[in-house]
Design a protein around this motif. Structure first.
Motif, PDB file in Angstrom:
ATOM      1  N   LEU A   8       3.892   3.186  -5.712  1.00 28.68           N
ATOM      2  CA  LEU A   8       4.744   3.627  -4.604  1.00 28.68           C
ATOM      3  C   LEU A   8       4.174   4.895  -3.960  1.00 28.68           C
ATOM      4  O   LEU A   8       3.755   5.820  -4.641  1.00 28.68           O
ATOM      5  CB  LEU A   8       6.155   3.913  -5.138  1.00 28.68           C
ATOM      6  CG  LEU A   8       7.177   4.494  -4.141  1.00 28.68           C
ATOM      7  CD1 LEU A   8       7.530   3.487  -3.063  1.00 28.68           C
ATOM      8  CD2 LEU A   8       8.438   4.931  -4.873  1.00 28.68           C
ATOM      9  N   VAL A   9       4.157   4.902  -2.614  1.00 29.74           N
ATOM     10  CA  VAL A   9       3.752   6.091  -1.850  1.00 29.74           C
ATOM     11  C   VAL A   9       4.915   6.459  -0.937  1.00 29.74           C
ATOM     12  O   VAL A   9       5.441   5.593  -0.220  1.00 29.74           O
ATOM     13  CB  VAL A   9       2.485   5.813  -1.009  1.00 29.74           C
ATOM     14  CG1 VAL A   9       2.104   7.037  -0.183  1.00 29.74           C
ATOM     15  CG2 VAL A   9       1.332   5.393  -1.891  1.00 29.74           C
ATOM     16  N   THR A  54       9.911   3.271  -8.600  1.00 33.33           N
ATOM     17  CA  THR A  54      10.350   2.274  -7.617  1.00 33.33           C
ATOM     18  C   THR A  54      10.982   2.964  -6.424  1.00 33.33           C
ATOM     19  O   THR A  54      11.447   4.099  -6.513  1.00 33.33           O
ATOM     20  CB  THR A  54      11.377   1.286  -8.226  1.00 33.33           C
ATOM     21  OG1 THR A  54      12.435   2.061  -8.800  1.00 33.33           O
ATOM     22  CG2 THR A  54      10.740   0.429  -9.292  1.00 33.33           C
ATOM     23  N   GLY A  55      11.010   2.240  -5.299  1.00 36.39           N
ATOM     24  CA  GLY A  55      11.560   2.786  -4.054  1.00 36.39           C
ATOM     25  C   GLY A  55      13.047   3.048  -4.166  1.00 36.39           C
ATOM     26  O   GLY A  55      13.749   2.442  -4.978  1.00 36.39           O
ATOM     27  N   THR A  56      13.523   3.951  -3.330  1.00 41.83           N
ATOM     28  CA  THR A  56      14.957   4.257  -3.329  1.00 41.83           C
ATOM     29  C   THR A  56      15.572   3.791  -2.025  1.00 41.83           C
ATOM     30  O   THR A  56      14.894   3.676  -1.012  1.00 41.83           O
ATOM     31  CB  THR A  56      15.187   5.778  -3.463  1.00 41.83           C
ATOM     32  OG1 THR A  56      14.440   6.434  -2.429  1.00 41.83           O
ATOM     33  CG2 THR A  56      14.726   6.289  -4.812  1.00 41.83           C
ATOM     34  N   SER A  57      16.854   3.525  -2.071  1.00 37.46           N
ATOM     35  CA  SER A  57      17.579   3.080  -0.877  1.00 37.46           C
ATOM     36  C   SER A  57      17.713   4.246   0.102  1.00 37.46           C
ATOM     37  O   SER A  57      18.007   5.361  -0.297  1.00 37.46           O
ATOM     38  CB  SER A  57      18.960   2.581  -1.299  1.00 37.46           C
ATOM     39  OG  SER A  57      19.749   2.352  -0.159  1.00 37.46           O
ATOM     40  N   VAL A  58      17.431   3.973   1.392  1.00 36.85           N
ATOM     41  CA  VAL A  58      17.558   5.003   2.420  1.00 36.85           C
ATOM     42  C   VAL A  58      18.572   4.522   3.454  1.00 36.85           C
ATOM     43  O   VAL A  58      18.496   3.391   3.923  1.00 36.85           O
ATOM     44  CB  VAL A  58      16.191   5.267   3.111  1.00 36.85           C
ATOM     45  CG1 VAL A  58      16.328   6.344   4.172  1.00 36.85           C
ATOM     46  CG2 VAL A  58      15.147   5.679   2.087  1.00 36.85           C
ATOM     47  N   ASN A  59      19.513   5.375   3.797  1.00 37.12           N
ATOM     48  CA  ASN A  59      20.536   5.042   4.808  1.00 37.12           C
ATOM     49  C   ASN A  59      21.243   3.724   4.487  1.00 37.12           C
ATOM     50  O   ASN A  59      21.550   2.934   5.381  1.00 37.12           O
ATOM     51  CB  ASN A  59      19.918   4.943   6.217  1.00 37.12           C
ATOM     52  CG  ASN A  59      19.282   6.241   6.637  1.00 37.12           C
ATOM     53  OD1 ASN A  59      19.658   7.301   6.137  1.00 37.12           O
ATOM     54  ND2 ASN A  59      18.316   6.179   7.530  1.00 37.12           N
ATOM     55  N   GLN A  89       8.629   4.355   2.714  1.00 40.14           N
ATOM     56  CA  GLN A  89       8.074   4.069   1.400  1.00 40.14           C
ATOM     57  C   GLN A  89       7.199   2.829   1.494  1.00 40.14           C
ATOM     58  O   GLN A  89       7.639   1.807   2.013  1.00 40.14           O
ATOM     59  CB  GLN A  89       9.222   3.829   0.414  1.00 40.14           C
ATOM     60  CG  GLN A  89      10.193   5.011   0.362  1.00 40.14           C
ATOM     61  CD  GLN A  89      11.487   4.659  -0.355  1.00 40.14           C
ATOM     62  OE1 GLN A  89      11.488   4.523  -1.557  1.00 40.14           O
ATOM     63  NE2 GLN A  89      12.574   4.490   0.384  1.00 40.14           N
ATOM     64  N   ILE A  90       5.971   2.949   1.021  1.00 42.31           N
ATOM     65  CA  ILE A  90       5.066   1.790   1.032  1.00 42.31           C
ATOM     66  C   ILE A  90       4.447   1.657  -0.358  1.00 42.31           C
ATOM     67  O   ILE A  90       4.526   2.569  -1.175  1.00 42.31           O
ATOM     68  CB  ILE A  90       3.952   1.913   2.106  1.00 42.31           C
ATOM     69  CG1 ILE A  90       3.030   3.105   1.802  1.00 42.31           C
ATOM     70  CG2 ILE A  90       4.523   2.008   3.509  1.00 42.31           C
ATOM     71  CD1 ILE A  90       1.777   3.149   2.661  1.00 42.31           C
ATOM     72  N   TYR A  91       3.872   0.490  -0.601  1.00 43.09           N
ATOM     73  CA  TYR A  91       3.193   0.273  -1.881  1.00 43.09           C
ATOM     74  C   TYR A  91       1.710   0.030  -1.632  1.00 43.09           C
ATOM     75  O   TYR A  91       1.341  -0.641  -0.664  1.00 43.09           O
ATOM     76  CB  TYR A  91       3.786  -0.948  -2.600  1.00 43.09           C
ATOM     77  CG  TYR A  91       5.129  -0.658  -3.230  1.00 43.09           C
ATOM     78  CD1 TYR A  91       5.224  -0.197  -4.537  1.00 43.09           C
ATOM     79  CD2 TYR A  91       6.310  -0.836  -2.514  1.00 43.09           C
ATOM     80  CE1 TYR A  91       6.461   0.074  -5.117  1.00 43.09           C
ATOM     81  CE2 TYR A  91       7.541  -0.564  -3.081  1.00 43.09           C
ATOM     82  CZ  TYR A  91       7.608  -0.114  -4.390  1.00 43.09           C
ATOM     83  OH  TYR A  91       8.823   0.159  -4.945  1.00 43.09           O
ATOM     84  N   ILE A  92       0.870   0.583  -2.513  1.00 43.22           N
ATOM     85  CA  ILE A  92      -0.567   0.324  -2.416  1.00 43.22           C
ATOM     86  C   ILE A  92      -1.058  -0.166  -3.777  1.00 43.22           C
ATOM     87  O   ILE A  92      -0.483   0.173  -4.803  1.00 43.22           O
ATOM     88  CB  ILE A  92      -1.368   1.579  -1.970  1.00 43.22           C
ATOM     89  CG1 ILE A  92      -1.172   2.738  -2.953  1.00 43.22           C
ATOM     90  CG2 ILE A  92      -1.012   1.999  -0.556  1.00 43.22           C
ATOM     91  CD1 ILE A  92      -2.083   3.928  -2.683  1.00 43.22           C
TER      92      ILE A  92
END
Length: 297
Positions: free
Chosen positions: A263-264, A245-250, A207-210
């Motif tokens: 968010l991308v 917004t981004g989500t938690s991964v692992n 997940q990245i932000y632009i």
């Protein structure tokens, strides 16, 4: 600050039983770490962290150690110049170069060091090399200037999407294909590759932000640009709605975007994700340069 060093210089910096590196730590007050050497790769990562004064002093001492010069004497005209290859996030390189190269010229004039920014990014990363050549005192001063610019740039616009270069015996390396002890990415790409250097496994997500105002240039007319990046990278790329917004991964922390950022979400195999990230950043960088040129005309 991180830089690439050849294995031979790494051995000199570390010294027998770590004696040299401990002395540099004590005299500078900075934390100095050297990554493990990787078979088939002549370079290692030198990571120096701490207050800017301590970090820049450490780099001056590192050059003196490589040259076998006394730590407490000023550089003299006969001192040998050494080149330090700093790794700078691509999103920050513009700040270091300055408009029309003005910043680099200012640093060169103030320090006596020569600076040269690489065009391309290091494989599998969004970092470029800034080569700084000079005697120990020149490197010390130039490092201070560069560090100051990076701190200011980060305060203006914190970066959440830098993908750090990790040396690998493979070409091209994936992010995280090799373990670098003592180094943690301050801007981790959440959901980046899992087990280090494992075979291609299940799909992963980054997940990245632009910036919002650059979303249009990424999508292109009728979605042409984003489709081209999807096709070239073999990844699935999803530009989320404003405010997502981004989500938690692992179990990792969820990435946070700044104000005015979108968010991308990129899904695919690690090398495909890296390719997508690189293509997205190249597109953003090209658009920023275009905007700079049009605003200066």
């Amino acid at each position: 600050m991180r830089c690439l060093i050849v294995t031979q210089d790494a051995s000199i910096i570390i010294g027998k039983g770590g004696s040299h590196v401990n002395e540099i730590r004590e005299k500078s007050g900075a934390r100095v770490m050297v990554s493990e050497s990787i078979p088939g790769n002549p370079e290692r990562i030198l990571n120096v962290s701490g207050p800017l004064d301590a970090v820049s002093k450490a780099f001056g001492l590192i050059v003196r150690r490589i040259n076998d010069e006394p730590f407490d004497k000023a550089s003299v005209p006969g001192s040998r110049a050494v080149t330090i290859k700093f790794m700078i996030p691509n999103s920050r390189m513009g700040s270091v170069i300055g408009k029309g190269g003005a910043k680099i010229k200012e640093i060169q004039d103030a320090s006596g060091a020569r600076l040269n920014a690489s065009e391309g990014m290091l494989p599998g990363s969004t970092e470029r090399v800034l080569s700084v050549s000079g005697v120990a005192d020149a490197i010390h001063i130039a490092t201070y200037y560069i560090g100051n610019i990076l701190i200011e740039a980060n305060e203006r616009m914190p970066s959440h999407n830098n993908s750090s270069y990790r040396p690998s015996s493979r070409r091209p390396p994936y992010t995280g294909s090799s373990y670098v002890p003592g180094y943690s990415n301050p801007y981790p790409g959440p959901g980046g590759p899992g087990p280090q250097g494992g075979p291609a496994g299940p799909l992963q997500t980054q997940q990245i932000y632009i910036p919002n105002d650059l979303v249009g240039c990424i999508i292109g007319k009728g979605g042409a640009k984003i489709n081209e990046i999807r096709h070239l990278s073999g990844s699935n790329i999803k530009i989320m709605e404003p405010g997502a917004t981004g989500t938690s991964v692992n179990g990792g922390p969820a990435p946070q975007g700044g104000e005015g950022e979108r968010l991308v979400v990129i899904t695919g195999q690690p090398p495909n994700i890296q390719m997508a990230v690189q293509l997205l950043y190249q597109r953003l960088e090209a658009e920023k340069q275009k905007q700079l040129r049009s605003s200066s005309n």
